[in-house]
Design a protein around this motif. Structure first.
Motif, PDB file in Angstrom:
ATOM      1  N   ALA A   1       0.834  -1.205   0.000  1.00  0.00           N
ATOM      2  CA  ALA A   1       0.000   0.000   0.000  1.00  0.00           C
ATOM      3  C   ALA A   1       0.862   1.246   0.000  1.00  0.00           C
ATOM      4  N   GLY A   2       1.853   1.293   0.860  1.00  0.00           N
ATOM      5  CA  GLY A   2       2.700   2.475   0.925  1.00  0.00           C
ATOM      6  C   GLY A   2       3.409   2.746  -0.383  1.00  0.00           C
ATOM      7  N   SER A   3       3.884   1.702  -1.044  1.00  0.00           N
ATOM      8  CA  SER A   3       4.602   1.886  -2.293  1.00  0.00           C
ATOM      9  C   SER A   3       3.666   2.224  -3.451  1.00  0.00           C
ATOM     10  N   ILE A   4       2.535   1.564  -3.530  1.00  0.00           N
ATOM     11  CA  ILE A   4       1.598   1.805  -4.633  1.00  0.00           C
ATOM     12  C   ILE A   4       1.089   3.243  -4.617  1.00  0.00           C
ATOM     13  N   LEU A   5       0.904   3.810  -3.454  1.00  0.00           N
ATOM     14  CA  LEU A   5       0.398   5.172  -3.387  1.00  0.00           C
ATOM     15  C   LEU A   5       1.279   6.156  -4.148  1.00  0.00           C
ATOM     16  N   PHE A   6       2.553   5.860  -4.261  1.00  0.00           N
ATOM     17  CA  PHE A   6       3.464   6.775  -4.913  1.00  0.00           C
ATOM     18  C   PHE A   6       3.594   6.534  -6.409  1.00  0.00           C
ATOM     19  N   LEU A   7       3.032   5.443  -6.900  1.00  0.00           N
ATOM     20  CA  LEU A   7       3.073   5.186  -8.339  1.00  0.00           C
ATOM     21  C   LEU A   7       2.301   6.251  -9.097  1.00  0.00           C
ATOM     22  N   ARG A   8       1.348   6.895  -8.460  1.00  0.00           N
ATOM     23  CA  ARG A   8       0.554   7.914  -9.137  1.00  0.00           C
ATOM     24  C   ARG A   8       1.390   9.112  -9.569  1.00  0.00           C
ATOM     25  N   TYR A   9       2.579   9.285  -8.988  1.00  0.00           N
ATOM     26  CA  TYR A   9       3.437  10.397  -9.363  1.00  0.00           C
ATOM     27  C   TYR A   9       4.222  10.116 -10.638  1.00  0.00           C
ATOM     28  N   PHE A  10       4.152   8.905 -11.128  1.00  0.00           N
ATOM     29  CA  PHE A  10       4.902   8.529 -12.304  1.00  0.00           C
ATOM     30  C   PHE A  10       3.937   8.163 -13.423  1.00  0.00           C
ATOM     31  N   ASP A  11       4.353   8.450 -14.633  1.00  0.00           N
ATOM     32  CA  ASP A  11       3.524   8.176 -15.791  1.00  0.00           C
ATOM     33  C   ASP A  11       3.776   6.748 -16.257  1.00  0.00           C
ATOM     34  N   LEU A  12       3.008   5.806 -15.707  1.00  0.00           N
ATOM     35  CA  LEU A  12       3.203   4.400 -16.003  1.00  0.00           C
ATOM     36  C   LEU A  12       1.999   3.829 -16.727  1.00  0.00           C
TER      37      LEU A  12
ATOM     38  N   GLY B   1      15.304   5.994   9.503  1.00  0.00           N
ATOM     39  CA  GLY B   1      14.911   7.341   9.906  1.00  0.00           C
ATOM     40  C   GLY B   1      15.617   8.434   9.135  1.00  0.00           C
ATOM     41  N   ASN B   2      16.742   8.118   8.504  1.00  0.00           N
ATOM     42  CA  ASN B   2      17.483   9.106   7.710  1.00  0.00           C
ATOM     43  C   ASN B   2      17.051   9.165   6.250  1.00  0.00           C
ATOM     44  N   LEU B   3      16.153   8.286   5.824  1.00  0.00           N
ATOM     45  CA  LEU B   3      15.689   8.298   4.433  1.00  0.00           C
ATOM     46  C   LEU B   3      14.857   9.560   4.186  1.00  0.00           C
ATOM     47  N   GLU B   4      15.152  10.251   3.098  1.00  0.00           N
ATOM     48  CA  GLU B   4      14.500  11.531   2.796  1.00  0.00           C
ATOM     49  C   GLU B   4      13.253  11.410   1.929  1.00  0.00           C
ATOM     50  N   PHE B   5      13.251  10.481   0.965  1.00  0.00           N
ATOM     51  CA  PHE B   5      12.115  10.385   0.046  1.00  0.00           C
ATOM     52  C   PHE B   5      10.760  10.308   0.747  1.00  0.00           C
ATOM     53  N   PRO B   6      10.602   9.425   1.726  1.00  0.00           N
ATOM     54  CA  PRO B   6       9.279   9.311   2.362  1.00  0.00           C
ATOM     55  C   PRO B   6       8.838  10.585   3.079  1.00  0.00           C
ATOM     56  N   LYS B   7       9.765  11.458   3.403  1.00  0.00           N
ATOM     57  CA  LYS B   7       9.430  12.712   4.091  1.00  0.00           C
ATOM     58  C   LYS B   7       9.029  13.810   3.120  1.00  0.00           C
ATOM     59  N   LYS B   8       9.313  13.623   1.839  1.00  0.00           N
ATOM     60  CA  LYS B   8       9.094  14.670   0.851  1.00  0.00           C
ATOM     61  C   LYS B   8       7.737  14.598   0.160  1.00  0.00           C
ATOM     62  N   VAL B   9       6.941  13.624   0.507  1.00  0.00           N
ATOM     63  CA  VAL B   9       5.645  13.486  -0.151  1.00  0.00           C
ATOM     64  C   VAL B   9       4.583  14.280   0.594  1.00  0.00           C
ATOM     65  N   GLU B  10       3.481  14.488  -0.075  1.00  0.00           N
ATOM     66  CA  GLU B  10       2.396  15.310   0.472  1.00  0.00           C
ATOM     67  C   GLU B  10       1.904  14.794   1.823  1.00  0.00           C
ATOM     68  N   HIS B  11       1.728  13.502   1.937  1.00  0.00           N
ATOM     69  CA  HIS B  11       1.260  12.888   3.183  1.00  0.00           C
ATOM     70  C   HIS B  11       2.266  11.816   3.585  1.00  0.00           C
ATOM     71  N   PRO B  12       3.342  12.215   4.295  1.00  0.00           N
ATOM     72  CA  PRO B  12       4.392  11.243   4.638  1.00  0.00           C
ATOM     73  C   PRO B  12       3.847  10.034   5.397  1.00  0.00           C
ATOM     74  N   TYR B  13       4.367   8.881   5.010  1.00  0.00           N
ATOM     75  CA  TYR B  13       3.973   7.634   5.655  1.00  0.00           C
ATOM     76  C   TYR B  13       4.794   7.486   6.928  1.00  0.00           C
ATOM     77  N   GLU B  14       4.156   7.200   8.023  1.00  0.00           N
ATOM     78  CA  GLU B  14       4.862   7.063   9.294  1.00  0.00           C
ATOM     79  C   GLU B  14       4.594   5.698   9.911  1.00  0.00           C
ATOM     80  N   GLY B  15       4.706   4.677   9.099  1.00  0.00           N
ATOM     81  CA  GLY B  15       4.436   3.323   9.568  1.00  0.00           C
ATOM     82  C   GLY B  15       5.695   2.590   9.953  1.00  0.00           C
ATOM     83  N   ASP B  16       5.669   1.291   9.722  1.00  0.00           N
ATOM     84  CA  ASP B  16       6.788   0.449  10.130  1.00  0.00           C
ATOM     85  C   ASP B  16       8.009   0.679   9.238  1.00  0.00           C
ATOM     86  N   ASN B  17       9.179   0.334   9.752  1.00  0.00           N
ATOM     87  CA  ASN B  17      10.448   0.590   9.061  1.00  0.00           C
ATOM     88  C   ASN B  17      10.589  -0.154   7.742  1.00  0.00           C
ATOM     89  N   ARG B  18      10.067  -1.367   7.679  1.00  0.00           N
ATOM     90  CA  ARG B  18      10.155  -2.120   6.424  1.00  0.00           C
ATOM     91  C   ARG B  18       9.377  -1.398   5.327  1.00  0.00           C
TER      92      ARG B  18
END
Length: 193
Positions: free
Chosen positions: A16-27, A138-155
């Motif tokens: 779910a977390g990964s699929i939500l970001f596919l909308r930003y790409f023209d696939l 916690g140092n990963l930047e991509f997940p923090k740069k989205v409109e609604h950052p995901y704050e779930g489990d580390n995996r």
């Protein structure tokens, strides 16, 4: 753009977390379905398998992108910029030749650190929740740069950052211009004749 919710691809897990970001790409639909199969396969992997195999996929994508950017040359010359077994070196060189942005380089290096924790501690039972790995996540930047950052489990955060990096790479491949080889210098003696 595809309606992921209508396609039934969104589940309550790392997918779910990964699929939500596919909308930003023209696939196209085939790319989305293929990537969904990839995510389902990785969801079934152990934490170690997920980290190690994810970096294999990212390394292949980076190598393809660098080959597209570098001048036409022999494979041995390309290996100098992207040497097998030296992913950190390849990442820095990719940044220097304009293949990776600063944020992409940053996250890629942390993804490598996470992979290395799993790969080099093979005899230990570790997970994405171990203190050192959690710190790297916690140092990963991509997940923090989205409109609604995901704050779930580390995996999931790891998978999200890796997914965003992967699609940034594959979407860039057609936009990169190949670096041209320098023109031969005309020697003064040749100019006189």
């Amino acid at each position: 753009m595809l309606g992921f919710l209508q396609m039934g691809l969104v589940e309550q897990n790392a997918i779910a977390g990964s699929i939500l970001f596919l909308r930003y790409f023209d696939l196209n639909e085939k790319q989305v379905l293929g990537f969904n199969e990839f995510l389902v396969a990785f969801e079934k992997e152990s934490a170690r398998g997920c980290a190690v195999l994810t970096l294999c996929v990212l390394e292949d994508a980076l190598r393809d992108l660098m080959a597209r950017r570098m001048p036409l040359a022999s494979e041995s010359m390309h290996r100098n910029l992207a040497p097998p077994g030296r992913l950190d070196f390849s990442i820095e060189n990719a940044y220097l030749i304009g293949v990776l942005s600063k944020t992409e380089m940053h996250d890629f290096k942390y993804l490598v650190k996470i992979r290395n924790q799993f790969a080099h501690n093979a005899m230990l039972s570790i997970s994405f929740d171990d203190a050192r790995i959690a710190s790297f996540v916690g140092n990963l930047e991509f997940p923090k740069k989205v409109e609604h950052p995901y704050e779930g489990d580390n995996r999931t955060i790891f998978a999200l950052s890796a997914t965003m990096l992967y699609f940034a790479l594959i979407n860039r491949i057609n936009d990169l211009e190949r670096i041209s080889v320098a023109e031969e210098i005309v020697m003064l003696a040749e100019m006189v004749s």
